[in-house]
Design a protein around this motif. Structure first.
Motif, PDB file in Angstrom:
ATOM      1  N   ALA A  57     -11.739  -2.332 -92.028  1.00  0.00           N
ATOM      2  CA  ALA A  57     -10.996  -1.488 -91.099  1.00  0.00           C
ATOM      3  C   ALA A  57     -11.923  -0.584 -90.302  1.00  0.00           C
ATOM      4  O   ALA A  57     -11.658  -0.269 -89.129  1.00  0.00           O
ATOM      5  CB  ALA A  57      -9.971  -0.651 -91.867  1.00  0.00           C
ATOM      6  N   PHE A  58     -13.023  -0.164 -90.941  1.00  0.00           N
ATOM      7  CA  PHE A  58     -13.924   0.791 -90.304  1.00  0.00           C
ATOM      8  C   PHE A  58     -14.725   0.163 -89.172  1.00  0.00           C
ATOM      9  O   PHE A  58     -14.944   0.806 -88.133  1.00  0.00           O
ATOM     10  CB  PHE A  58     -14.886   1.367 -91.349  1.00  0.00           C
ATOM     11  CG  PHE A  58     -15.832   2.404 -90.803  1.00  0.00           C
ATOM     12  CD1 PHE A  58     -15.442   3.726 -90.705  1.00  0.00           C
ATOM     13  CD2 PHE A  58     -17.106   2.044 -90.372  1.00  0.00           C
ATOM     14  CE1 PHE A  58     -16.308   4.683 -90.192  1.00  0.00           C
ATOM     15  CE2 PHE A  58     -17.977   2.991 -89.865  1.00  0.00           C
ATOM     16  CZ  PHE A  58     -17.571   4.317 -89.770  1.00  0.00           C
ATOM     17  N   PRO A  98     -16.767   6.017 -73.523  1.00  0.00           N
ATOM     18  CA  PRO A  98     -17.769   6.829 -72.811  1.00  0.00           C
ATOM     19  C   PRO A  98     -17.751   8.275 -73.265  1.00  0.00           C
ATOM     20  O   PRO A  98     -16.693   8.855 -73.468  1.00  0.00           O
ATOM     21  CB  PRO A  98     -17.332   6.705 -71.340  1.00  0.00           C
ATOM     22  CG  PRO A  98     -16.548   5.429 -71.285  1.00  0.00           C
ATOM     23  CD  PRO A  98     -15.830   5.352 -72.610  1.00  0.00           C
ATOM     24  N   GLY A  99     -18.930   8.830 -73.468  1.00  0.00           N
ATOM     25  CA  GLY A  99     -19.033  10.214 -73.903  1.00  0.00           C
ATOM     26  C   GLY A  99     -20.392  10.782 -73.556  1.00  0.00           C
ATOM     27  O   GLY A  99     -21.150  10.197 -72.767  1.00  0.00           O
ATOM     28  N   LEU A 135     -16.576   0.522 -83.745  1.00  0.00           N
ATOM     29  CA  LEU A 135     -17.002  -0.129 -82.507  1.00  0.00           C
ATOM     30  C   LEU A 135     -16.224   0.401 -81.313  1.00  0.00           C
ATOM     31  O   LEU A 135     -16.788   0.643 -80.237  1.00  0.00           O
ATOM     32  CB  LEU A 135     -16.812  -1.640 -82.636  1.00  0.00           C
ATOM     33  CG  LEU A 135     -17.246  -2.476 -81.429  1.00  0.00           C
ATOM     34  CD1 LEU A 135     -18.726  -2.295 -81.155  1.00  0.00           C
ATOM     35  CD2 LEU A 135     -16.922  -3.950 -81.665  1.00  0.00           C
ATOM     36  N   ALA A 136     -14.919   0.593 -81.501  1.00  0.00           N
ATOM     37  CA  ALA A 136     -14.098   1.134 -80.419  1.00  0.00           C
ATOM     38  C   ALA A 136     -14.563   2.528 -80.017  1.00  0.00           C
ATOM     39  O   ALA A 136     -14.618   2.869 -78.826  1.00  0.00           O
ATOM     40  CB  ALA A 136     -12.630   1.161 -80.846  1.00  0.00           C
ATOM     41  N   ALA A 153     -25.759   2.355 -85.854  1.00  0.00           N
ATOM     42  CA  ALA A 153     -26.244   1.068 -85.355  1.00  0.00           C
ATOM     43  C   ALA A 153     -25.447   0.615 -84.137  1.00  0.00           C
ATOM     44  O   ALA A 153     -26.019   0.161 -83.134  1.00  0.00           O
ATOM     45  CB  ALA A 153     -26.170   0.013 -86.460  1.00  0.00           C
ATOM     46  N   GLY A 154     -24.130   0.755 -84.223  1.00  0.00           N
ATOM     47  CA  GLY A 154     -23.298   0.375 -83.086  1.00  0.00           C
ATOM     48  C   GLY A 154     -23.571   1.228 -81.868  1.00  0.00           C
ATOM     49  O   GLY A 154     -23.679   0.724 -80.746  1.00  0.00           O
ATOM     50  N   GLY A 155     -23.701   2.534 -82.080  1.00  0.00           N
ATOM     51  CA  GLY A 155     -23.992   3.432 -80.971  1.00  0.00           C
ATOM     52  C   GLY A 155     -25.351   3.163 -80.354  1.00  0.00           C
ATOM     53  O   GLY A 155     -25.514   3.215 -79.133  1.00  0.00           O
TER      54      GLY A 155
END
Length: 203
Positions: free
Chosen positions: A9-10, A21-22, A15-16, A155-157
């Protein structure tokens, strides 16, 4: 270690969030635009390390102190505002210099990403609100679960923000390295991030 169901679930949830954008994405965009892909990847690495540190501190319980002590929150926030404004001023002071030299080294880009992330108290509040939803105490060490989830987020970021910076770097290379347009754009990104941090609410 980590409950398999919670892990499944995480990953898409993280990923979303990485794709949203931030401030981190804007910083990598600005670094890539100004100094190219290597600086963008370095800034993204600094941001990723900062996010992992935030998660580690949250796992230790230190993040809760910042979330509940207004003075600590405000000190961190205004240090971040001051640092971003300093970056904007330094960028304008260097405008148009040394067209054949990189304006920002990878080491400096990494340091910038790390400091900007660590001095954004909103990240602390986000980690405290998001990560615990997936932690199952019965599955083992809570700190270890925080670290695993933090590593996934980082890692995703790192990948997503780095890719954004690379595309920005490709656009920036179409201009002269010392172009004042790029310097003003980069300074505007830093100033905009400072303004965003200065006016944000705690909740």
């Amino acid at each position: 270690m980590v409950d398999p169901v919670m892990l499944l679930a995480f990953v898409p949830a993280g990923l979303a969030l990485n794709l949203t954008p931030g401030a981190d994405m804007m910083l990598c965009l600005g670094q890539g635009l100004r100094s190219g892909p290597r600086a963008a990847w370095a800034a993204s690495a600094g941001i990723a390390l900062g996010a992992f540190i935030h998660t580690f501190l949250a796992g230790l319980g230190l993040g809760a102190v910042v979330a509940t002590v207004p003075a600590a929150f405000e000190v961190i926030r205004w240090v971040g505002v001051a640092y971003l404004l300093w970056l904007a001023v330094q960028t304008l002071r260097q405008a148009g210099q040394a067209a054949d030299m990189p304006i920002v080294s990878t080491a400096r880009a990494f340091r910038t990403g790390l400091i900007v992330n660590l001095t954004n108290p909103k990240v602390i509040l986000f980690v405290l609100a998001f990560v615990p939803q997936f932690v199952v105490p019965e599955a083992g060490s809570v700190l270890m679960q925080f670290l695993i989830f933090g590593a996934i987020l980082s890692a995703g970021g790192f990948i997503i923000n780095g890719v954004v910076g690379v595309f920005a770097g490709g656009a920036g290379q179409r201009f002269a390295r010392g172009s004042r347009v790029l310097d003003w754009l980069s300074a505007s990104v830093f100033a905009g991030l400072a303004l965003r941090l200065a006016i944000m609410e705690r909740t």
